[in-house]
Write a protein that holds these residues in place. Structure first.
Motif, PDB file in Angstrom:
ATOM      1  N   GLY A   1      10.069 -20.364 -19.911  1.00  0.00           N
ATOM      2  CA  GLY A   1       8.849 -21.124 -20.164  1.00  0.00           C
ATOM      3  C   GLY A   1       7.697 -20.648 -19.301  1.00  0.00           C
ATOM      4  O   GLY A   1       7.369 -21.276 -18.296  1.00  0.00           O
ATOM      5  N   VAL A   2       7.094 -19.534 -19.669  1.00  0.00           N
ATOM      6  CA  VAL A   2       5.966 -18.988 -18.913  1.00  0.00           C
ATOM      7  C   VAL A   2       4.763 -19.914 -19.090  1.00  0.00           C
ATOM      8  O   VAL A   2       4.356 -20.213 -20.217  1.00  0.00           O
ATOM      9  CB  VAL A   2       5.626 -17.563 -19.370  1.00  0.00           C
ATOM     10  N   THR A   3       4.189 -20.367 -17.999  1.00  0.00           N
ATOM     11  CA  THR A   3       3.143 -21.395 -18.054  1.00  0.00           C
ATOM     12  C   THR A   3       1.733 -20.848 -17.996  1.00  0.00           C
ATOM     13  O   THR A   3       0.777 -21.609 -17.939  1.00  0.00           O
ATOM     14  CB  THR A   3       3.342 -22.390 -16.897  1.00  0.00           C
ATOM     15  N   GLN A   4       1.572 -19.535 -17.984  1.00  0.00           N
ATOM     16  CA  GLN A   4       0.222 -18.977 -17.927  1.00  0.00           C
ATOM     17  C   GLN A   4       0.136 -17.794 -18.864  1.00  0.00           C
ATOM     18  O   GLN A   4       0.891 -16.839 -18.761  1.00  0.00           O
ATOM     19  CB  GLN A   4      -0.136 -18.526 -16.510  1.00  0.00           C
ATOM     20  N   SER A   5      -0.768 -17.848 -19.811  1.00  0.00           N
ATOM     21  CA  SER A   5      -0.959 -16.752 -20.759  1.00  0.00           C
ATOM     22  C   SER A   5      -2.298 -16.939 -21.440  1.00  0.00           C
ATOM     23  O   SER A   5      -3.236 -17.493 -20.846  1.00  0.00           O
ATOM     24  CB  SER A   5       0.187 -16.729 -21.777  1.00  0.00           C
ATOM     25  N   THR A   6      -2.412 -16.519 -22.678  1.00  0.00           N
ATOM     26  CA  THR A   6      -3.647 -16.690 -23.426  1.00  0.00           C
ATOM     27  C   THR A   6      -4.005 -18.169 -23.496  1.00  0.00           C
ATOM     28  O   THR A   6      -3.151 -19.004 -23.781  1.00  0.00           O
ATOM     29  CB  THR A   6      -3.479 -16.136 -24.851  1.00  0.00           C
ATOM     30  N   PRO A   7      -5.257 -18.529 -23.216  1.00  0.00           N
ATOM     31  CA  PRO A   7      -5.649 -19.943 -23.258  1.00  0.00           C
ATOM     32  C   PRO A   7      -5.243 -20.596 -24.574  1.00  0.00           C
ATOM     33  O   PRO A   7      -5.467 -20.058 -25.660  1.00  0.00           O
ATOM     34  CB  PRO A   7      -7.174 -19.880 -23.105  1.00  0.00           C
ATOM     35  N   GLY A   8      -4.604 -21.762 -24.465  1.00  0.00           N
ATOM     36  CA  GLY A   8      -4.179 -22.501 -25.641  1.00  0.00           C
ATOM     37  C   GLY A   8      -2.830 -22.094 -26.188  1.00  0.00           C
ATOM     38  O   GLY A   8      -2.315 -22.728 -27.111  1.00  0.00           O
ATOM     39  N   ALA A   9      -2.214 -21.054 -25.599  1.00  0.00           N
ATOM     40  CA  ALA A   9      -0.916 -20.599 -26.087  1.00  0.00           C
ATOM     41  C   ALA A   9       0.176 -21.571 -25.666  1.00  0.00           C
ATOM     42  O   ALA A   9       0.148 -22.128 -24.570  1.00  0.00           O
ATOM     43  CB  ALA A   9      -0.608 -19.207 -25.542  1.00  0.00           C
ATOM     44  N   ASP A  10       1.118 -21.783 -26.553  1.00  0.00           N
ATOM     45  CA  ASP A  10       2.269 -22.625 -26.265  1.00  0.00           C
ATOM     46  C   ASP A  10       3.244 -21.846 -25.395  1.00  0.00           C
ATOM     47  O   ASP A  10       3.667 -20.741 -25.763  1.00  0.00           O
ATOM     48  CB  ASP A  10       2.935 -23.036 -27.584  1.00  0.00           C
ATOM     49  N   LYS A  11       3.623 -22.403 -24.246  1.00  0.00           N
ATOM     50  CA  LYS A  11       4.492 -21.665 -23.334  1.00  0.00           C
ATOM     51  C   LYS A  11       5.841 -21.342 -23.975  1.00  0.00           C
ATOM     52  O   LYS A  11       6.495 -20.361 -23.611  1.00  0.00           O
ATOM     53  CB  LYS A  11       4.712 -22.451 -22.041  1.00  0.00           C
TER      54      LYS A  11
ATOM     55  N   PRO B   1       7.023 -14.691 -25.270  1.00  0.00           N
ATOM     56  CA  PRO B   1       8.270 -13.964 -25.010  1.00  0.00           C
ATOM     57  C   PRO B   1       8.309 -13.393 -23.595  1.00  0.00           C
ATOM     58  O   PRO B   1       7.294 -12.965 -23.044  1.00  0.00           O
ATOM     59  CB  PRO B   1       8.246 -12.845 -26.059  1.00  0.00           C
ATOM     60  N   ALA B   2       9.498 -13.395 -23.034  1.00  0.00           N
ATOM     61  CA  ALA B   2       9.711 -12.859 -21.689  1.00  0.00           C
ATOM     62  C   ALA B   2      11.079 -12.202 -21.651  1.00  0.00           C
ATOM     63  O   ALA B   2      11.912 -12.388 -22.546  1.00  0.00           O
ATOM     64  CB  ALA B   2       9.608 -13.967 -20.649  1.00  0.00           C
ATOM     65  N   GLU B   3      11.301 -11.420 -20.612  1.00  0.00           N
ATOM     66  CA  GLU B   3      12.598 -10.759 -20.480  1.00  0.00           C
ATOM     67  C   GLU B   3      13.147 -10.914 -19.073  1.00  0.00           C
ATOM     68  O   GLU B   3      12.413 -11.194 -18.118  1.00  0.00           O
ATOM     69  CB  GLU B   3      12.492  -9.270 -20.819  1.00  0.00           C
TER      70      GLU B   3
ATOM     71  N   GLY C   1      15.088  -8.702 -12.344  1.00  0.00           N
ATOM     72  CA  GLY C   1      13.671  -8.430 -12.535  1.00  0.00           C
ATOM     73  C   GLY C   1      13.245  -8.850 -13.925  1.00  0.00           C
ATOM     74  O   GLY C   1      14.069  -9.003 -14.826  1.00  0.00           O
ATOM     75  N   GLY C   2      11.934  -9.055 -14.087  1.00  0.00           N
ATOM     76  CA  GLY C   2      11.467  -9.473 -15.406  1.00  0.00           C
ATOM     77  C   GLY C   2       9.963  -9.431 -15.554  1.00  0.00           C
ATOM     78  O   GLY C   2       9.226  -9.100 -14.616  1.00  0.00           O
ATOM     79  N   ARG C   3       9.502  -9.795 -16.743  1.00  0.00           N
ATOM     80  CA  ARG C   3       8.078  -9.804 -17.082  1.00  0.00           C
ATOM     81  C   ARG C   3       7.923 -10.570 -18.395  1.00  0.00           C
ATOM     82  O   ARG C   3       8.918 -10.994 -19.000  1.00  0.00           O
ATOM     83  CB  ARG C   3       7.554  -8.388 -17.225  1.00  0.00           C
ATOM     84  N   TYR C   4       6.682 -10.726 -18.837  1.00  0.00           N
ATOM     85  CA  TYR C   4       6.446 -11.390 -20.116  1.00  0.00           C
ATOM     86  C   TYR C   4       5.330 -10.674 -20.857  1.00  0.00           C
ATOM     87  O   TYR C   4       4.736  -9.718 -20.349  1.00  0.00           O
ATOM     88  CB  TYR C   4       6.134 -12.873 -19.909  1.00  0.00           C
ATOM     89  N   VAL C   5       5.055 -11.120 -22.077  1.00  0.00           N
ATOM     90  CA  VAL C   5       4.068 -10.471 -22.941  1.00  0.00           C
ATOM     91  C   VAL C   5       2.830 -11.357 -23.069  1.00  0.00           C
ATOM     92  O   VAL C   5       2.939 -12.556 -23.334  1.00  0.00           O
ATOM     93  CB  VAL C   5       4.647 -10.198 -24.344  1.00  0.00           C
ATOM     94  N   VAL C   6       1.652 -10.760 -22.857  1.00  0.00           N
ATOM     95  CA  VAL C   6       0.393 -11.476 -23.051  1.00  0.00           C
ATOM     96  C   VAL C   6      -0.551 -10.561 -23.826  1.00  0.00           C
ATOM     97  O   VAL C   6      -0.709  -9.383 -23.489  1.00  0.00           O
ATOM     98  CB  VAL C   6      -0.227 -11.914 -21.704  1.00  0.00           C
ATOM     99  N   ASP C   7      -1.136 -11.080 -24.875  1.00  0.00           N
ATOM    100  CA  ASP C   7      -2.043 -10.303 -25.737  1.00  0.00           C
ATOM    101  C   ASP C   7      -1.393  -9.010 -26.220  1.00  0.00           C
ATOM    102  O   ASP C   7      -2.029  -7.955 -26.315  1.00  0.00           O
ATOM    103  CB  ASP C   7      -3.349  -9.985 -24.998  1.00  0.00           C
ATOM    104  N   GLY C   8      -0.099  -9.086 -26.488  1.00  0.00           N
ATOM    105  CA  GLY C   8       0.611  -7.926 -27.012  1.00  0.00           C
ATOM    106  C   GLY C   8       0.962  -6.873 -25.988  1.00  0.00           C
ATOM    107  O   GLY C   8       1.454  -5.807 -26.346  1.00  0.00           O
ATOM    108  N   GLN C   9       0.730  -7.160 -24.698  1.00  0.00           N
ATOM    109  CA  GLN C   9       1.004  -6.189 -23.638  1.00  0.00           C
ATOM    110  C   GLN C   9       1.953  -6.789 -22.598  1.00  0.00           C
ATOM    111  O   GLN C   9       1.901  -7.983 -22.314  1.00  0.00           O
ATOM    112  CB  GLN C   9      -0.310  -5.770 -22.948  1.00  0.00           C
ATOM    113  N   TRP C  10       2.796  -5.922 -22.037  1.00  0.00           N
ATOM    114  CA  TRP C  10       3.667  -6.359 -20.960  1.00  0.00           C
ATOM    115  C   TRP C  10       2.864  -6.605 -19.685  1.00  0.00           C
ATOM    116  O   TRP C  10       1.943  -5.847 -19.362  1.00  0.00           O
ATOM    117  CB  TRP C  10       4.714  -5.294 -20.638  1.00  0.00           C
TER     118      TRP C  10
END
Length: 277
Positions: A91-101, A105-107, A148-157
């Motif tokens: 549940g990533v809590t920060q991304s594109t404004p208004g995006a549902d956490k 997607p995350a890994e 280790g991990g990361r998530y996707v925002v605006d189509g970018q890792w």
């Protein structure tokens, strides 16, 4: 906690002295039950009943078989330890404004002894199955396990962060430690693992690996280490067929499964080989 049991048995035949099992590591409980058997050394005559004393010790907490660094790295301090990894929630809590956490997607990836990071999971919280094992494998004394991990925002890792990163983005907690997030801000998937006093509630041989992907400022209220949460279970025996190893081979019986190497899915991963053959 060290546990000892004294068991008395009788015998009508002669007993020889039983050699003591290894007790070299008296400072800590061994991973595999060990101890000593003591019997009277004299010849046992008919009608006499010798006493056999059995003193046994076994691991009872994560601290008996591993140490955990401040950045969340797990270091095994005993041999023949099975490590099982399951996903609690994403549940990533920060991304594109208004995006549902729940739609971000995350890994999560794992590294053993400094090896490359192999992917365990990629997806959103709707893809999570806490009953499914992402990784099960036996490891030896001195093994270092990193995540280790990361998530996707605006189509970018986003940048990849690990338990080895300079910034502390991971924490690994065991039963009774303070949860890093308050109850009012706690994700639903984390609540079963925290008691009413805000303490981590897992088994004595388990740990929660909690990751913060979106926020780098540890003073921010958004820095709550629940963007990705893993449950890591340790044991001295295998999980008997539940899940696949990272190489795709059935973890309960590497020679019995039908899986292939190089990450291929094991088609017999949901079969208990030991009872089906």
């Amino acid at each position: 906690m060290k546990t000892a049991s004294i068991i008395s048995v009788t015998a009508a035949t002669a007993l020889l002295a039983v050699p003591a099992y290894s007790q070299q590591k008296k400072a800590k409980i061994p991973a595999v039950p060990a101890g000593k058997l003591v019997a009277t050394p004299e010849v046992v005559h008919t009608g006499t009943y010798p006493t056999l004393n059995w003193n046994i010790q076994y691991p009872s907490s994560v601290g008996d078989i591993a140490t955990i660094d401040g950045d969340g790295t797990i270091n095994l301090t005993d041999k023949n330890i099975y490590v099982d990894v399951r996903l609690v929630g994403v549940g990533v809590t920060q991304s594109t404004p208004g995006a549902d956490k729940d739609s971000i997607p995350a890994e999560i990836r794992i590294s053993v002894n400094g090896s490359s990071y192999d992917q365990l999971f990629y997806g959103t919280n709707s893809d999570v199955d806490p009953t499914h094992s992402l990784y099960t494998k036996k490891h030896q004394l001195g093994t270092r396990i990193d995540f280790g991990g990361r998530y996707v925002v605006d189509g970018q890792w986003t940048p990849f962060t690990t338990t080895n990163s300079p910034a502390v983005q991971f924490t690994t907690l065991t039963d009774g430690q303070d949860a890093p997030v308050s109850s009012d801000a706690m994700a639903e998937y984390l609540k079963p693992y925290v008691n009413g006093s805000g303490k981590i509630k897992v088994g004595p041989m388990s740990a929660l690996v909690m990751a913060e992907y979106a926020e780098t400022d540890s003073q921010s209220s958004s820095y709550d280490n629940q963007d990705m949460v893993l449950l890591v279970n340790f044991s001295t025996k295998n999980n008997n067929g539940h899940g696949n190893n990272i190489d795709g081979v059935d973890s309960s019986n590497p020679g019995q499964g039908s899986g292939g190497p190089n990450g291929a899915e094991d088609p017999s991963g949901d079969v208990d080989d030991e009872t089906s053959r």
